[in-house]
Design a protein around this motif. Structure first.
Motif, PDB file in Angstrom:
ATOM      1  N   GLY A 274       0.827  -1.214   0.000  1.00  0.00           N
ATOM      2  CA  GLY A 274       0.000   0.000   0.000  1.00  0.00           C
ATOM      3  C   GLY A 274       0.855   1.256   0.000  1.00  0.00           C
ATOM      4  N   GLU A 275       1.809   1.305   0.944  1.00  0.00           N
ATOM      5  CA  GLU A 275       2.697   2.459   1.044  1.00  0.00           C
ATOM      6  C   GLU A 275       3.630   2.522  -0.163  1.00  0.00           C
ATOM      7  N   ALA A 276       4.064   1.337  -0.614  1.00  0.00           N
ATOM      8  CA  ALA A 276       4.967   1.313  -1.769  1.00  0.00           C
ATOM      9  C   ALA A 276       4.271   1.912  -2.983  1.00  0.00           C
ATOM     10  N   GLY A 277       2.988   1.571  -3.172  1.00  0.00           N
ATOM     11  CA  GLY A 277       2.239   2.113  -4.302  1.00  0.00           C
ATOM     12  C   GLY A 277       2.151   3.631  -4.213  1.00  0.00           C
ATOM     13  N   LEU A 278       1.837   4.128  -3.007  1.00  0.00           N
ATOM     14  CA  LEU A 278       1.752   5.580  -2.810  1.00  0.00           C
ATOM     15  C   LEU A 278       3.097   6.243  -3.071  1.00  0.00           C
ATOM     16  N   ALA A 279       4.163   5.619  -2.542  1.00  0.00           N
ATOM     17  CA  ALA A 279       5.493   6.211  -2.686  1.00  0.00           C
ATOM     18  C   ALA A 279       5.866   6.297  -4.161  1.00  0.00           C
ATOM     19  N   ILE A 280       5.549   5.250  -4.916  1.00  0.00           N
ATOM     20  CA  ILE A 280       5.910   5.247  -6.337  1.00  0.00           C
ATOM     21  C   ILE A 280       5.099   6.311  -7.078  1.00  0.00           C
ATOM     22  N   THR A 281       3.801   6.408  -6.766  1.00  0.00           N
ATOM     23  CA  THR A 281       2.975   7.443  -7.395  1.00  0.00           C
ATOM     24  C   THR A 281       3.544   8.836  -7.107  1.00  0.00           C
ATOM     25  N   GLN A 282       3.881   9.065  -5.843  1.00  0.00           N
ATOM     26  CA  GLN A 282       4.390  10.391  -5.469  1.00  0.00           C
ATOM     27  C   GLN A 282       5.770  10.648  -6.070  1.00  0.00           C
ATOM     28  N   ALA A 283       6.564   9.573  -6.211  1.00  0.00           N
ATOM     29  CA  ALA A 283       7.893   9.730  -6.801  1.00  0.00           C
ATOM     30  C   ALA A 283       7.780  10.166  -8.254  1.00  0.00           C
ATOM     31  N   ARG A 284       6.858   9.531  -8.976  1.00  0.00           N
ATOM     32  CA  ARG A 284       6.715   9.878 -10.391  1.00  0.00           C
ATOM     33  C   ARG A 284       6.209  11.308 -10.522  1.00  0.00           C
ATOM     34  N   GLN A 285       5.322  11.733  -9.596  1.00  0.00           N
ATOM     35  CA  GLN A 285       4.826  13.112  -9.638  1.00  0.00           C
ATOM     36  C   GLN A 285       5.953  14.104  -9.372  1.00  0.00           C
ATOM     37  N   ALA A 286       6.918  13.667  -8.547  1.00  0.00           N
ATOM     38  CA  ALA A 286       8.027  14.555  -8.217  1.00  0.00           C
ATOM     39  C   ALA A 286       9.128  14.475  -9.262  1.00  0.00           C
ATOM     40  N   GLY A 287       8.889  13.701 -10.319  1.00  0.00           N
ATOM     41  CA  GLY A 287       9.868  13.619 -11.393  1.00  0.00           C
ATOM     42  C   GLY A 287      11.014  12.664 -11.115  1.00  0.00           C
TER      43      GLY A 287
END
Lengths: 424, 293
Positions: A274-287
């Motif tokens: 769950g957290e990994a999915g969020l982290a990856i989504t946020q990472a891609r948003q942050a470039g």
């Protein structure tokens, strides 16, 4: 009015603090996926442990008695039931093929309810009923309690899923600690996954720099992270950013921004899906475009971030669902229990039963009498000497700590699916 | 720390802060008008998030339609809660109202758990992609979030300051009895306040989903509490105060996490609540209300 407001605000704060302090109840076994619905307890076996089984009277009457001890009821029964089912499945198949040297293998089943004291009680009952080997327990805690008891009488024991280092080592923090020579496990331990992925990142992904994101105060995450960091140091993989978050956080943008500023080749994030999915989504948003690398907690991550964001993410697993080597097992399991393999505990348990039966065969071949000290020692020696035995989850051998040396299944996210890539 | 990193962290903080600000506005408006701390407010966000989740994943609505539907559902829910739970208690002691609010909050959380299950529902982000600004990578979601919350606040300020309904709201918040004597419909005005507050929560919920595309039954409780701290910090009852409080809390959280102290993030937020209550209980922009005897 103001006074009342102030008092109420104080109350709110207390509620807030309580909410912050929520514990982490993840069970010991990695990030195993659970599928709690449809646990069908097909057999009417005794689950109480105090139903007296017929004493077999040792060998001689053409039967080898093995005890399964595990939590088939209670909070984590979704882990224990598949283990029990798979042990039954393997031994039924073995018996259909004629058992071990013509002797049928009989499984006594005891429910330890996930409790160490119950596990030891079950073990004493198993001893009275003539058990010559123990398969169990399922959770790390009761497995360790059980191992204390089995070690005293040198009873061969194998657990499918106890990941804690302290299960085979008396003092897990001391590398020179006394080893419980009789206790083995079929799963890999937490630090192993971290080392494996550091190795994989350097040798297969060609990474030179890595960022780390982990969950503070969670044994699983910290254990994997520490092992990864140590191995990375050995291999010359430079850790350029190391960030952590607290349990319950959903916002990792600040940490991700710090990692992105260092622009690492990979990000090792040993957290749950769950957290990994969020982290990856946020990472891609942050470039941040670095490949995310994780542990077995990533199982079913495909549902927790978009296919596009996940593309290329890799993690290691004790078990690669859907690969050829496990297809037969999956079909057999579903045929026997009417539900698909629910999690990785099932194939690991199948392998644990197989390893134990192979070792029993070695002792039988030596012509020893079941239940004697020589017989038990022969089983233990045979287990320790296991080398290259092919199981459902990979090829087995044991190191000096009785932990399996086996290849991990590398799973890669491609097109939104968790694809088995290779054994590594 | 170079400039672009600090800039990124500030954007991170403003993005989180925008969501807090929108939720804090709802708290502040409702408190301003009937002196009720509406603790079900955070859970309206949760219901909104589930609405958007199902609209997009199960019914495959266009995201814009889903947003519209989501805001409408939140608004209606807010008004229904007000009519069913709070209106009958208008003349009851304040404490009864408060306990009712907490009860509604539990009802919504557990109802959602029953209806949607306790597990986290995850969806694809509504807005993806990013651009480079001042050497830092900034996501479109962050820019959208900040823009939407600022625009929402401007609209709200216009609504409160320039329209008749806004005038009525201000009048009711100043003196309920006198406003009624002047011919202002109390029920209509209070319902309108709840509707606006809940609509803002609905917008906040969409912005939340842009940043963290997951819905879970308890997602509203922590978010609600933090927004509440933001409202208190800004001065509860004050619209610009809620905005300032939200941004301040968001920035603070981002900076605490960036300084590798994320373990203390929640602690710092609630410590602020203590400090505000001790030093300036009316908050940054709060009005000093003298109790009439």
């Amino acid at each position: 009015m103001k006074k009342f407001l102030a008092m109420f605000l104080a109350l709110v704060m207390v509620v807030g603090l309580v909410a912050c302090g929520g514990g982490n109840n993840n069970p010991s076994g990695g990030g195993a996926q659970t599928n709690t619905d449809g646990q069908n307890n097909t057999d009417g076996n005794n689950s109480g442990g105090d139903d007296s089984q017929q004493p077999s009277g040792g060998s001689g009457d053409g039967e080898i008695v093995v005890a399964f001890i595990g939590n088939t009821t209670g909070d984590y029964a979704q882990y224990g039931i598949p283990v029990r089912n798979s042990v039954q499945l393997y031994i039924n198949q073995l018996n259909d093929k004629g058992g071990i040297n013509g002797k049928q293998v009989k499984v006594l089943e005891y429910d330890d309810k996930g409790d160490g004291v119950e596990a030891v009680n079950a073990f004493n009952l198993a001893l009275d009923n003539g058990a010559t080997a123990i398969i169990g327990s399922v959770l790390s805690g009761p497995s360790m309690a059980l191992a204390d008891a089995t070690y005293e009488v040198n009873m061969p024991q194998i657990s499918a899923s106890a990941t804690a280092a302290g299960y085979t080592m008396i003092d897990a923090d001391d590398p020179n600690s006394e080893i419980r020579t009789n206790a083995f496990r079929a799963c890999f331990i937490d630090p192993f996954q971290g080392e494996k992925m550091a190795d994989y990142a350097v040798n297969k992904l060609g990474a030179q720099t890595a960022g780390i994101l982990y969950e503070m105060g969670v044994d699983y995450s910290e254990g994997l992270m520490a092992a990864f960091e140590e191995k990375a140091g050995e291999l010359g993989l430079e850790i350029v950013a190391k960030e952590a978050y607290a349990t319950g956080d959903k916002d990792f943008k600040a940490q991700i921004t710090n990692i992105a500023a260092q622009n690492p080749d990979i990000v090792y994030a040993p957290v749950y899906y769950g957290e990994a999915g969020l982290a990856i989504t946020q990472a891609r948003q942050a470039g941040l475009t670095a490949t995310f690398v994780g542990g077995d907690g990533y199982g079913s991550i495909k549902d927790y971030a978009s296919a596009e964001d996940l593309e290329g993410t890799v993690y290691c697993s004790g078990y690669a669902p859907g690969t050829e080597s496990v297809a037969q097992f999956e079909a057999d399991y579903e045929a026997a229990y009417g539900e698909p393999v629910p999690n990785m505990f099932a194939p690991l348990a199948y392998d644990a039963a197989m390893l134990m039966c192979n070792a029993l065969e070695a002792a039988e071949n030596a012509g020893l009498e079941a239940g004697t000290d020589d017989y038990k020692q022969a089983v233990i020696d045979a287990l320790a000497a296991t080398n290259g035995v092919e199981g459902v989850t990979g090829s087995y051998a044991f190191d000096e700590y009785n932990n399996p040396i086996k290849s991990a299944a590398i799973i890669e996210l491609t097109g939104g699916n968790e694809q088995f890539k290779e054994m590594y | 720390m170079d400039f672009s990193l600090i800039f990124s962290q500030i954007i991170n903080g403003l993005q989180t802060g925008s969501v807090y600000a929108l939720v804090a506005l709802g708290y502040s408006m409702v408190y301003g008008i009937i002196l009720l701390l509406n603790f079900a407010h955070g859970d309206i966000i949760m219901v909104g998030a589930y609405t958007a989740f199902y609209a997009i994943t199960s019914f495959h609505l266009h995201p814009l339609l889903a947003v519209l539907l989501e805001v409408i559902v939140s608004t209606v829910l807010g008004v229904v809660i007000e009519k069913v739970a709070y209106t009958p208690l208008r003349s009851a002691p304040r404490l009864s109202l408060l306990i009712t609010a907490i009860g509604i909050s539990f009802l919504l959380e557990n109802g959602a758990q029953l209806l949607f299950g306790a597990d986290t529902k995850s969806m694809d982000p509504i807005v993806s992609g990013n651009m480079t600004l001042f050497g830092a990578s900034v996501s479109y979601a962050a820019l959208l979030t900040i823009a939407v919350s600022v625009i929402s606040m401007l609209i709200l300020t216009f609504l409160v300051q320039k329209t008749k309904l806004g005038k009525a709201m201000r009048a009711v918040s100043e003196d309920m009895g006198a406003a009624q004597l002047m011919g202002i419909s109390l029920n209509k005005t209070i319902s309108f306040t709840f509707a606006v507050g809940s609509a803002l929560a609905g917008v906040g919920s969409i912005l939340y989903l842009c940043a963290y595309p997951q819905a879970s039954p308890t997602m509203g409780s922590m978010l609600g509490l933090k927004a509440f701290v933001a409202a208190v910090l800004g001065g509860i009852g004050s619209i610009p105060g809620a905005m300032i409080g939200g941004f301040a809390i968001g920035l603070l959280e981002a900076l605490v996490s960036a300084a590798r102290l994320s373990m203390w993030k929640d602690g710092v937020v609630f410590a602020i609540l203590i400090v505000v209550l001790l030093v300036k209980p009316t908050g940054i922009l709060g009005r000093k209300i003298t109790e009439k005897v």
